[in-house]
Design a protein around this motif. Structure first.
Motif, PDB file in Angstrom:
ATOM      1  N   ALA A   1       0.851  -1.190   0.000  1.00  0.00           N
ATOM      2  CA  ALA A   1       0.000   0.000   0.000  1.00  0.00           C
ATOM      3  C   ALA A   1       0.884   1.236   0.000  1.00  0.00           C
ATOM      4  N   ASN A   2       0.232   2.373  -0.051  1.00  0.00           N
ATOM      5  CA  ASN A   2       0.968   3.644  -0.049  1.00  0.00           C
ATOM      6  C   ASN A   2       1.862   3.771   1.176  1.00  0.00           C
ATOM      7  N   ALA A   3       2.916   4.517   0.986  1.00  0.00           N
ATOM      8  CA  ALA A   3       3.727   4.883   2.141  1.00  0.00           C
ATOM      9  C   ALA A   3       2.812   5.661   3.073  1.00  0.00           C
ATOM     10  N   GLY A   4       2.689   5.237   4.295  1.00  0.00           N
ATOM     11  CA  GLY A   4       1.842   5.970   5.245  1.00  0.00           C
ATOM     12  C   GLY A   4       0.602   5.214   5.672  1.00  0.00           C
TER      13      GLY A   4
ATOM     14  N   ALA B   1       0.206   1.981   6.633  1.00  0.00           N
ATOM     15  CA  ALA B   1       0.426   1.195   7.852  1.00  0.00           C
ATOM     16  C   ALA B   1       0.663   2.123   9.039  1.00  0.00           C
ATOM     17  N   LEU B   2       1.333   3.246   8.757  1.00  0.00           N
ATOM     18  CA  LEU B   2       1.618   4.213   9.820  1.00  0.00           C
ATOM     19  C   LEU B   2       0.308   4.793  10.362  1.00  0.00           C
ATOM     20  N   GLN B   3      -0.608   5.043   9.444  1.00  0.00           N
ATOM     21  CA  GLN B   3      -1.904   5.589   9.857  1.00  0.00           C
ATOM     22  C   GLN B   3      -2.644   4.589  10.757  1.00  0.00           C
ATOM     23  N   GLY B   4      -2.497   3.322  10.392  1.00  0.00           N
ATOM     24  CA  GLY B   4      -3.106   2.283  11.224  1.00  0.00           C
ATOM     25  C   GLY B   4      -2.540   2.311  12.636  1.00  0.00           C
TER      26      GLY B   4
ATOM     27  N   GLY C   1       3.927  -5.119  14.105  1.00  0.00           N
ATOM     28  CA  GLY C   1       2.882  -4.166  13.740  1.00  0.00           C
ATOM     29  C   GLY C   1       3.426  -2.778  13.973  1.00  0.00           C
ATOM     30  N   GLY C   2       2.553  -1.786  13.854  1.00  0.00           N
ATOM     31  CA  GLY C   2       2.987  -0.411  14.061  1.00  0.00           C
ATOM     32  C   GLY C   2       4.127  -0.053  13.140  1.00  0.00           C
ATOM     33  N   LEU C   3       5.157   0.566  13.706  1.00  0.00           N
ATOM     34  CA  LEU C   3       6.270   1.018  12.874  1.00  0.00           C
ATOM     35  C   LEU C   3       7.086  -0.146  12.316  1.00  0.00           C
ATOM     36  N   GLY C   4       6.901  -1.326  12.888  1.00  0.00           N
ATOM     37  CA  GLY C   4       7.663  -2.490  12.418  1.00  0.00           C
ATOM     38  C   GLY C   4       6.961  -3.258  11.319  1.00  0.00           C
TER      39      GLY C   4
END
Lengths: 194, 433
Positions: B32-35, B37-40, B57-60
């Protein structure tokens, strides 16, 4: 306390301060404030200090409820007339219960009268609620003025609507024996006199 | 469809990612787009009671971080590269590729890439989860279905049923704020009657639990978001299911749920009766103590609530039927299915019927919650301002939650009602009149 009580108090203050016209304008502005709220014939038991309790009794009648019984903490020369006036004004036939605290006596009376809602003070309300009667602690609520009157009626109705809570937790009823609850509430007084 | 302001339901991609990340040993691979997973991480984890994102998860979270060139030339090769690198640096029992919006818009064959890794001996699954596909609940369902499909390949007929095993569906990690605590409490309650709960997500759950899904004797669905899965499992493995549609909160609802379960599968009658009786004694004892505050401080209040159906209904029922609070407005923020009139299904035995509205629009929800000036507003952190403006008490119960921390707290089950009573009582005594 109550709609009429508030208007009466405002007029009394105005008469002594020469602000009758302002008071009348304010009272007119609040005419019909209580028309949107009703106790719908609910039977209310009131327990507390004499003056606020009698004020609440007036409100109960104004809002279309009835006072099922009354427990006052004290009676003396200063309040006897006021109490008598309330009895005459509302046509009450029930005996007056006087007792500061004496919750076991109140519960005995309440057990017979089975009011819809009990209005009382700190601590008492919990014990009464445990006997299955919806109870409201009026001493934690604002009593005076038009808005307070509306809120009080709404709160009494909410206590009644939420009776599921007391009905479900009757198992935690105050530990008074059945034999006491069917005795005359003045039984102990007679014992002492005897 | 009318536009929604500040939706409180995350997108399908976030729902799928949160679900996959909540299973021990399962590694999400985000395409997916950069960002995304970060948004999640910011939303489903941090803005949801500050919950952690799990081991992977998260940043990893492994992610392809799709940028412009992958849109122009396609991103499949980038995904292939990411999967190959992920299996080298993160140990896992299953690698789940989750594809978001843009790869699906440009037509990347993410499934083929996920399948490719199988040939190299790494177990993999694929979840189609573009954000535009639906809500977080849709993403949750897609993730569950994909992993069920994966574990079903290990299932051979005839299926050996495990007596008393109950799968639990319908609570979406990352979206339902108390998902983990609720699953834990309900699991304990099922254990207390001799059943074996299979909550699938959260504490102690791994792929092994998922492999047991076909062996279950019963599937339990606690929202509208799991019915499709239960029906499919019924079709494939003949597993019966119970649809609840809302969280059972407190002794009465939980005892009823277990009684319903005992109508479907064998439950030791003595254990069931003992467990219900003990739960009732326990609740009576503590609710009896709660009564001191309830009556002295005057908790008899009108409340309005906004939240997903499982929670909004479960909480409204507990507050109305057990705590004696009066529901004013119930705003349901997801899109559950009702057979009849919603208010009759939600609160059939109540004199003063509340207004039931379906909305996920902040402006509309704010107006609805403030309507009639209830004394208590239950919703998300977004609703604090509305509560303050009318002098109501406020408690954050549903996503997003940024004013309290949630670890293992839950409101479901025999003892969850006490947690709820405690939190609501605290909110009411802190009310600024």
């Amino acid at each position: 306390v109550g709609f009429e009580g508030t208007s009466r108090w405002l007029r009394a203050v105005a008469a002594r301060t020469g602000r009758q016209s302002e008071a009348e304008a304010f009272i007119k502005l609040h005419e019909g404030t209580g028309s949107g709220v009703s106790l719908n014939d609910k039977k209310i038991y009131i327990s507390g200090e004499t003056i606020p309790a009698l004020g609440l009794a007036d409100l109960v009648h104004e809002a279309g409820g009835t006072v099922a019984g009354l427990s006052l903490s004290t009676i003396d020369q200063n309040t006897a007339n006021t109490i008598e006036e309330s009895y005459k004004k509302h046509g009450w036939k029930f005996p007056l219960h006087i007792g500061d605290g004496q919750l076991f006596e109140q519960l005995n009376i309440i057990n017979r009268l089975k009011p819809d809602v009990y209005l009382g003070e700190w601590g008492q309300v919990v014990q009464v609620a445990r006997s299955g009667i919806p109870a409201l602690n009026f001493s934690a609520l604002p009593l005076y003025g038009y808005d307070a009157a509306v809120r009080l009626v709404a709160k009494i109705n909410r206590a009644w609507n939420g009776r599921a809570f007391v009905e479900k937790h009757r198992a935690f009823a105050a530990p008074y024996s059945e034999s006491w609850l069917i005795k005359n509430p003045n039984w102990y007084i007679k014992q002492e006199v005897g | 469809m009318k536009p929604r302001e500040t939706s409180r339901t995350q997108c399908a991609f976030q729902g799928a990612l949160a679900a996959v990340s909540a299973i021990g040993g399962v590694v999400p691979v985000v395409h997916a787009n950069a960002g995304c997973a970060l948004q999640g991480y910011f939303a489903g984890n941090l803005a949801n009671g500050g919950q952690g994102a799990g081991r992977i998860g998260g940043l990893g979270t492994p992610s392809t971080n799709v940028v412009e060139k992958h849109i122009v030339f396609g991103g499949s090769a980038r995904l292939r590269e990411q999967i190959k690198n992920t299996v080298k640096v993160i140990d896992g029992q299953l690698y789940v590729v989750i594809s978001g919006c843009t790869p699906n818009l440009v037509g990347d064959d993410s499934k083929a890439m996920a399948d490719e890794i199988k040939d190299q001996g790494f177990p993999s699954a694929y979840v189609f989860a573009p954000g535009f596909h639906g809500s977080a609940y849709t993403g949750y369902q897609s993730a569950v279905k994909s992993i069920v499909d994966h574990v079903s390949t290990f299932t051979h007929s005839p299926i050996k049923q495990t007596k008393g095993l109950v799968n639990i569906f319908g609570l979406a990690p990352g979206q339902d704020s108390f998902w983990q605590g609720d699953l834990l409490q309900l699991s304990n309650d099922l254990l207390s009657v001799g059943l074996t709960p299979n909550p699938l997500f959260g504490y102690g759950q791994s792929l092994q639990n998922w492999k047991q899904i076909p062996e279950a004797e019963l599937n339990l669905v606690l929202s509208s978001w799991g019915i499709d899965i239960a029906e499919e499992l019924n079709e494939r493995f003949g597993t019966p299911y119970i649809r609840r549609g809302y969280l059972p909160i407190g002794a009465e609802e939980t005892a009823q749920l277990i009684a319903d379960i005992s109508q479907k599968i064998f439950v030791n009658e003595e254990l069931r009766a003992n467990s219900a009786a003990e739960a009732e004694r326990y609740n009576e004892h503590f609710v009896g103590q709660f009564a001191e505050a309830y009556f002295n401080f005057g908790f008899q209040s009108e409340f309005s609530i906004a939240g997903p159906s499982s929670q909004a209904i479960g909480i409204s029922r507990f507050l109305a039927y057990t705590l004696g609070l009066t529901p004013k407005t119930i705003v349901i923020t997801d899109e559950p299915v009702f057979k009849g009139e919603p208010v009759e299904e939600i609160l059939p035995h109540i004199e003063v019927k509340p207004e039931v509205v379906f909305s996920d629009d902040r402006q509309e929800i704010t107006a609805l919650l403030k309507k009639g000036s209830p004394e208590l507003i239950l919703g998300s952190s977004l609703d604090k301002e509305a509560a303050d403006s009318i002098g109501a008490a406020h408690l954050s119960l549903s996503f997003p939650i940024s004013d309290r921390i949630i670890i293992n707290r839950g409101y479901a089950g025999y003892h969850g009602g006490l947690n709820l009573a405690e939190d609501i009582g605290s909110a009411l005594i802190n009310r600024k009149h």
